[in-house]
Design a protein around this motif. Structure first.
Motif, PDB file in Angstrom:
ATOM      1  N   GLU A  31      -8.700  13.611  25.672  1.00 45.85           N
ATOM      2  CA  GLU A  31      -9.889  13.849  25.948  1.00 45.85           C
ATOM      3  C   GLU A  31     -10.726  12.619  26.300  1.00 45.85           C
ATOM      4  O   GLU A  31     -10.727  11.663  25.650  1.00 45.85           O
ATOM      5  CB  GLU A  31     -10.802  14.656  24.922  1.00 45.85           C
ATOM      6  N   VAL A  32     -11.589  12.865  27.352  1.00 42.43           N
ATOM      7  CA  VAL A  32     -12.394  11.742  27.828  1.00 42.43           C
ATOM      8  C   VAL A  32     -13.736  12.186  27.923  1.00 42.43           C
ATOM      9  O   VAL A  32     -14.044  12.933  28.807  1.00 42.43           O
ATOM     10  CB  VAL A  32     -11.919  11.018  29.220  1.00 42.43           C
ATOM     11  N   GLU A  33     -14.667  11.389  27.206  1.00 39.70           N
ATOM     12  CA  GLU A  33     -16.091  11.856  27.290  1.00 39.70           C
ATOM     13  C   GLU A  33     -16.996  10.677  27.947  1.00 39.70           C
ATOM     14  O   GLU A  33     -16.500   9.761  27.593  1.00 39.70           O
ATOM     15  CB  GLU A  33     -16.545  12.149  26.161  1.00 39.70           C
ATOM     16  N   PHE A  34     -17.485  10.959  29.127  1.00 34.89           N
ATOM     17  CA  PHE A  34     -18.203   9.834  29.995  1.00 34.89           C
ATOM     18  C   PHE A  34     -19.502   9.620  29.278  1.00 34.89           C
ATOM     19  O   PHE A  34     -20.111  10.566  28.697  1.00 34.89           O
ATOM     20  CB  PHE A  34     -18.162  10.374  31.410  1.00 34.89           C
ATOM     21  N   GLN A  35     -20.238   8.570  29.929  1.00 33.48           N
ATOM     22  CA  GLN A  35     -21.416   8.008  29.486  1.00 33.48           C
ATOM     23  C   GLN A  35     -22.678   9.332  29.829  1.00 33.48           C
ATOM     24  O   GLN A  35     -23.384   9.479  29.285  1.00 33.48           O
ATOM     25  CB  GLN A  35     -21.862   7.005  29.977  1.00 33.48           C
ATOM     26  N   ASN A  36     -22.099  10.241  31.050  1.00 30.84           N
ATOM     27  CA  ASN A  36     -23.028  11.337  31.369  1.00 30.84           C
ATOM     28  C   ASN A  36     -22.731  12.478  30.603  1.00 30.84           C
ATOM     29  O   ASN A  36     -23.222  13.407  30.966  1.00 30.84           O
ATOM     30  CB  ASN A  36     -23.180  11.583  32.958  1.00 30.84           C
ATOM     31  N   ARG A  37     -21.957  12.340  29.637  1.00 30.31           N
ATOM     32  CA  ARG A  37     -21.536  13.472  28.636  1.00 30.31           C
ATOM     33  C   ARG A  37     -20.581  14.471  29.027  1.00 30.31           C
ATOM     34  O   ARG A  37     -20.323  15.567  28.584  1.00 30.31           O
ATOM     35  CB  ARG A  37     -22.668  13.953  27.961  1.00 30.31           C
ATOM     36  N   ARG A  38     -20.225  14.352  30.225  1.00 29.69           N
ATOM     37  CA  ARG A  38     -19.304  15.145  30.922  1.00 29.69           C
ATOM     38  C   ARG A  38     -17.995  14.745  30.229  1.00 29.69           C
ATOM     39  O   ARG A  38     -17.584  13.658  29.875  1.00 29.69           O
ATOM     40  CB  ARG A  38     -18.873  15.007  32.483  1.00 29.69           C
ATOM     41  N   VAL A  39     -17.165  15.825  29.897  1.00 25.70           N
ATOM     42  CA  VAL A  39     -16.047  15.793  29.145  1.00 25.70           C
ATOM     43  C   VAL A  39     -14.581  16.373  29.984  1.00 25.70           C
ATOM     44  O   VAL A  39     -14.908  17.578  30.529  1.00 25.70           O
ATOM     45  CB  VAL A  39     -15.848  16.457  27.788  1.00 25.70           C
ATOM     46  N   TYR A  40     -13.653  15.805  30.115  1.00 21.72           N
ATOM     47  CA  TYR A  40     -12.418  16.198  30.562  1.00 21.72           C
ATOM     48  C   TYR A  40     -11.239  15.868  29.753  1.00 21.72           C
ATOM     49  O   TYR A  40     -11.102  15.122  29.076  1.00 21.72           O
ATOM     50  CB  TYR A  40     -12.199  15.359  32.012  1.00 21.72           C
ATOM     51  N   GLN A  41     -10.340  17.112  29.819  1.00 21.17           N
ATOM     52  CA  GLN A  41      -9.138  17.039  29.237  1.00 21.17           C
ATOM     53  C   GLN A  41      -7.847  16.874  29.853  1.00 21.17           C
ATOM     54  O   GLN A  41      -7.994  17.581  31.020  1.00 21.17           O
ATOM     55  CB  GLN A  41      -8.871  18.196  28.071  1.00 21.17           C
ATOM     56  N   GLN A  61     -10.476   1.424  33.938  1.00 25.27           N
ATOM     57  CA  GLN A  61      -9.637   0.761  34.916  1.00 25.27           C
ATOM     58  C   GLN A  61      -8.140   1.606  34.592  1.00 25.27           C
ATOM     59  O   GLN A  61      -7.459   2.097  35.245  1.00 25.27           O
ATOM     60  CB  GLN A  61      -9.284  -0.794  34.989  1.00 25.27           C
ATOM     61  N   PHE A  62      -8.106   1.471  33.256  1.00 27.45           N
ATOM     62  CA  PHE A  62      -6.872   2.314  32.710  1.00 27.45           C
ATOM     63  C   PHE A  62      -6.779   3.744  33.021  1.00 27.45           C
ATOM     64  O   PHE A  62      -5.779   4.241  33.523  1.00 27.45           O
ATOM     65  CB  PHE A  62      -6.759   2.239  31.126  1.00 27.45           C
ATOM     66  N   LEU A  63      -7.963   4.486  32.913  1.00 30.26           N
ATOM     67  CA  LEU A  63      -7.883   5.802  33.336  1.00 30.26           C
ATOM     68  C   LEU A  63      -7.768   6.049  34.507  1.00 30.26           C
ATOM     69  O   LEU A  63      -7.070   6.988  34.977  1.00 30.26           O
ATOM     70  CB  LEU A  63      -9.403   6.364  32.926  1.00 30.26           C
ATOM     71  N   HIS A  64      -8.278   5.155  35.721  1.00 34.22           N
ATOM     72  CA  HIS A  64      -7.879   5.307  36.857  1.00 34.22           C
ATOM     73  C   HIS A  64      -6.657   4.974  37.295  1.00 34.22           C
ATOM     74  O   HIS A  64      -5.817   5.795  38.124  1.00 34.22           O
ATOM     75  CB  HIS A  64      -8.996   4.153  37.640  1.00 34.22           C
ATOM     76  N   TYR A  65      -5.938   4.048  36.676  1.00 35.54           N
ATOM     77  CA  TYR A  65      -4.727   3.779  37.386  1.00 35.54           C
ATOM     78  C   TYR A  65      -3.387   4.472  36.459  1.00 35.54           C
ATOM     79  O   TYR A  65      -2.378   4.430  37.093  1.00 35.54           O
ATOM     80  CB  TYR A  65      -4.444   2.154  37.251  1.00 35.54           C
ATOM     81  N   ASN A  66      -3.958   5.088  35.387  1.00 38.45           N
ATOM     82  CA  ASN A  66      -2.574   5.620  34.562  1.00 38.45           C
ATOM     83  C   ASN A  66      -2.707   7.046  34.142  1.00 38.45           C
ATOM     84  O   ASN A  66      -1.838   7.589  33.894  1.00 38.45           O
ATOM     85  CB  ASN A  66      -2.546   4.781  33.158  1.00 38.45           C
ATOM     86  N   ILE A  67      -3.947   7.545  34.327  1.00 36.80           N
ATOM     87  CA  ILE A  67      -4.077   8.757  33.848  1.00 36.80           C
ATOM     88  C   ILE A  67      -4.586   9.986  35.021  1.00 36.80           C
ATOM     89  O   ILE A  67      -3.911  10.815  35.368  1.00 36.80           O
ATOM     90  CB  ILE A  67      -5.188   8.890  32.764  1.00 36.80           C
ATOM     91  N   LYS A  68      -5.610   9.449  35.890  1.00 34.40           N
ATOM     92  CA  LYS A  68      -6.048  10.322  36.655  1.00 34.40           C
ATOM     93  C   LYS A  68      -4.827  10.411  38.017  1.00 34.40           C
ATOM     94  O   LYS A  68      -4.411   9.353  38.208  1.00 34.40           O
ATOM     95  CB  LYS A  68      -7.166   9.664  37.613  1.00 34.40           C
ATOM     96  N   GLY A  69      -4.727  11.737  38.420  1.00 34.06           N
ATOM     97  CA  GLY A  69      -3.826  11.872  39.307  1.00 34.06           C
ATOM     98  C   GLY A  69      -2.287  12.015  38.851  1.00 34.06           C
ATOM     99  O   GLY A  69      -1.264  12.485  39.448  1.00 34.06           O
ATOM    100  N   ASN A  70      -2.155  11.537  37.525  1.00 35.21           N
ATOM    101  CA  ASN A  70      -0.822  11.709  36.849  1.00 35.21           C
ATOM    102  C   ASN A  70      -0.699  13.024  35.857  1.00 35.21           C
ATOM    103  O   ASN A  70       0.349  13.297  35.741  1.00 35.21           O
ATOM    104  CB  ASN A  70      -0.552  10.455  36.185  1.00 35.21           C
ATOM    105  N   TYR A  71      -1.888  13.540  35.365  1.00 31.27           N
ATOM    106  CA  TYR A  71      -1.842  14.421  34.553  1.00 31.27           C
ATOM    107  C   TYR A  71      -2.635  15.638  35.001  1.00 31.27           C
ATOM    108  O   TYR A  71      -3.726  15.308  35.574  1.00 31.27           O
ATOM    109  CB  TYR A  71      -2.220  13.991  33.036  1.00 31.27           C
ATOM    110  N   ARG A  72      -2.370  16.956  34.862  1.00 33.12           N
ATOM    111  CA  ARG A  72      -3.331  18.059  34.908  1.00 33.12           C
ATOM    112  C   ARG A  72      -4.545  17.753  33.920  1.00 33.12           C
ATOM    113  O   ARG A  72      -4.314  17.238  32.926  1.00 33.12           O
ATOM    114  CB  ARG A  72      -2.645  19.267  34.364  1.00 33.12           C
ATOM    115  N   TYR A  73      -5.534  18.382  34.212  1.00 32.21           N
ATOM    116  CA  TYR A  73      -6.696  18.045  33.769  1.00 32.21           C
ATOM    117  C   TYR A  73      -7.818  19.337  33.950  1.00 32.21           C
ATOM    118  O   TYR A  73      -7.510  20.063  34.718  1.00 32.21           O
ATOM    119  CB  TYR A  73      -7.493  16.983  34.318  1.00 32.21           C
ATOM    120  N   SER A  74      -8.706  19.424  33.068  1.00 31.65           N
ATOM    121  CA  SER A  74      -9.822  20.431  33.079  1.00 31.65           C
ATOM    122  C   SER A  74     -11.078  19.848  32.494  1.00 31.65           C
ATOM    123  O   SER A  74     -11.083  19.178  31.612  1.00 31.65           O
ATOM    124  CB  SER A  74      -9.331  21.677  32.280  1.00 31.65           C
ATOM    125  N   ARG A  75     -12.111  20.394  33.137  1.00 38.10           N
ATOM    126  CA  ARG A  75     -13.439  19.872  32.615  1.00 38.10           C
ATOM    127  C   ARG A  75     -13.839  20.787  31.595  1.00 38.10           C
ATOM    128  O   ARG A  75     -13.726  22.169  31.617  1.00 38.10           O
ATOM    129  CB  ARG A  75     -14.309  19.985  33.930  1.00 38.10           C
TER     130      ARG A  75
END
Length: 76
Positions: A31-41, A61-75
């Motif tokens: 789970e990633v919670e961003f500074q704008n309080r949006r949360v993605y799993q 950078q880690f999120l961008h290069y290693n997680i986004k686009g590699n795993y299913r996600y949901s807000r």
């Protein structure tokens, strides 16, 4: 998607974009919670990726290069 209360959270870091990160090992959910309080799993994330994410110098950078686009996600 509901937020999991048994999730392990980590927020002892500074990031301009990410507020906190969490991981539930039984479901391999990150789970990633961003500074704008949006949360993605992100689903089916191996535990070693979680461990690397916690120690990454730049969480964004880690999120961008290693997680986004590699795993299913949901807000959440």
């Amino acid at each position: 998607m509901k937020r999991n209360k048994s999730m392990e959270y980590f927020q002892n870091f500074e990031s301009s974009n990410i507020y906190k990160i969490g991981y539930e090992s039984s479901s391999s959910t990150l789970e990633v919670e961003f500074q704008n309080r949006r949360v993605y799993q992100y689903f089916d994330v191996p535990e070693h990726i979680w461990e690397q994410f916690k120690t990454a110098e730049s969480k964004g950078q880690f999120l961008h290069y290693n997680i986004k686009g590699n795993y299913r996600y949901s807000r959440v």
